[in-house]
Scaffold this motif. Structure first.
Motif, mmCIF file in Angstrom:
data_model
loop_
_atom_site.group_PDB
_atom_site.id
_atom_site.type_symbol
_atom_site.label_atom_id
_atom_site.label_comp_id
_atom_site.label_asym_id
_atom_site.label_seq_id
_atom_site.Cartn_x
_atom_site.Cartn_y
_atom_site.Cartn_z
ATOM 1 N N HIS A 21 0.750 -1.199 0.275
ATOM 2 C CA HIS A 21 -0.026 -0.051 -0.018
ATOM 3 C C HIS A 21 0.839 1.249 -0.009
ATOM 4 N N SER A 29 -6.867 -1.873 2.408
ATOM 5 C CA SER A 29 -7.312 -0.898 1.269
ATOM 6 C C SER A 29 -7.177 -1.662 -0.037
ATOM 7 N N GLU A 31 -8.516 -4.374 -0.704
ATOM 8 C CA GLU A 31 -9.735 -5.422 -0.644
ATOM 9 C C GLU A 31 -10.116 -5.810 -2.194
ATOM 10 N N SER A 32 -10.273 -4.777 -2.956
ATOM 11 C CA SER A 32 -11.060 -5.038 -4.416
ATOM 12 C C SER A 32 -10.078 -5.845 -5.112
ATOM 13 N N TRP A 148 -16.230 6.172 -5.502
ATOM 14 C CA TRP A 148 -15.613 5.338 -4.583
ATOM 15 C C TRP A 148 -17.027 4.501 -3.819
ATOM 16 N N SER A 149 -16.601 3.417 -3.174
ATOM 17 C CA SER A 149 -17.601 2.790 -2.327
ATOM 18 C C SER A 149 -17.424 3.120 -0.861
ATOM 19 N N SER A 151 -17.045 1.275 1.554
ATOM 20 C CA SER A 151 -16.165 0.472 2.210
ATOM 21 C C SER A 151 -14.682 1.093 1.723
ATOM 22 N N ASP A 152 -14.534 1.111 0.473
ATOM 23 C CA ASP A 152 -13.256 2.190 0.281
ATOM 24 C C ASP A 152 -13.011 3.510 0.979
ATOM 25 N N CYS A 153 -14.040 4.339 1.216
ATOM 26 C CA CYS A 153 -14.052 5.354 2.116
ATOM 27 C C CYS A 153 -13.669 5.186 3.607
ATOM 28 N N ARG A 156 -9.970 4.329 3.735
ATOM 29 C CA ARG A 156 -9.374 5.475 3.471
ATOM 30 C C ARG A 156 -9.274 6.164 4.981
ATOM 31 N N TRP A 229 -5.820 7.258 -7.251
ATOM 32 C CA TRP A 229 -6.474 5.819 -6.556
ATOM 33 C C TRP A 229 -6.850 4.979 -7.531
ATOM 34 N N ILE A 232 -8.610 1.752 -6.376
ATOM 35 C CA ILE A 232 -9.914 1.964 -6.208
ATOM 36 C C ILE A 232 -10.983 2.095 -7.472
#
Length: 249
Positions: A21, A29, A31-32, A148-149, A151-153, A156, A229, A232
């Protein structure tokens, strides 16, 4: 060194991926991208870099962050794919001396922070110190980044909340001058590097001029309309840069 990492997939999977990361982020972060890799048969490991996720140290040079990851290569452990975003791109290049000399390895650098002049580096330092001192909420991140989803937020915000100003200050100061292009000299014939760059209209972190043209098996691609990003906003672009197993006909 104490292991601090997120994992996806099965440890006995036929292929392995190491995800690194960027500054003030955390292992979750990824995850996707990690879920996509796991679906393709990878065992995915994403460490938390020194200075992140409450991990403390006294030396935050990129070379030290890479050395801290050496235990992930213990007992001849190797990776088919290594992906690094932003600061993680510089750390990924710093790992080159640790890689086996014969195993085919693909490194994907996602808008890597390779060369940052002193003036913009000072501005970035102020920005990161401000963000860590008062992390924005997930809702604030969603308002600024509608693609962004949630989850992404949330991730972060989590990454920022697990760093502190002293560590962030050291990350900048210990890596000044910020220059990592010279690490490409360590690329060996068994290593392929794919560089994904953000659209310069939306990010000034990495530019094509930072990518050397005399390194074999190095490809660079600018993603139009995409910001810093990439992991993401365009995880599919990262997957396109990863060699996947082809079904036998």
């Amino acid at each position: 060194m104490s292991f601090s990492a997120s994992q996806w997939g099965f440890p006995n999977a036929p292929r392995r991926a190491l995800l690194i990361h960027g500054m003030t982020m955390c292992s979750n972060s990824w995850e996707s991208v990690a879920q996509l890799l796991a679906a393709e048969g990878f065992f995915v490991v994403a460490p938390n870099l020194l200075g992140h996720a409450w991990r403390r140290g006294t030396d935050y040079r990129a070379s030290t962050l890479a050395e801290d990851l050496r235990p992930y290569f213990a007992m001849n452990t190797s990776y088919d794919v290594i992906i690094g975003h932003s600061l993680g791109g510089a750390v990924a290049l710093s790992l080159l001396p640790f890689l086996p000399k014969r195993k085919e390895t693909t490194i994907v650098l996602v808008d890597p922070a390779l060369e940052v002049p002193d003036e913009p580096l000072a501005e970035n330092k102020k920005l990161f110190l401000k963000e860590v001192a008062s992390p924005r909420t997930p809702d604030e991140h969603m308002a600024e980044n509608p693609a962004w989803s949630r989850s992404d937020c949330m991730l972060r915000t989590l990454g920022l909340s697990m760093c502190d100003r002293t560590t962030v200050r050291s990350l900048f100061e210990d890596n000044t001058p910020w220059s990592f292009t010279g690490l490409f000299k360590n690329v060996t014939p068994n290593v392929k590097i794919n560089v994904l760059l953000a659209d310069p209209k939306f990010s000034g972190v990495c530019h094509l001029k930072h990518i050397p043209r005399d390194v074999e098996r190095l490809n660079a691609r600018v993603l139009s309309g995409v910001g810093h990003w990439i992991q993401i906003e365009r995880p599919d672009a990262i997957m396109d840069a990863v060699p996947l197993a082809r079904a036998k006909l």
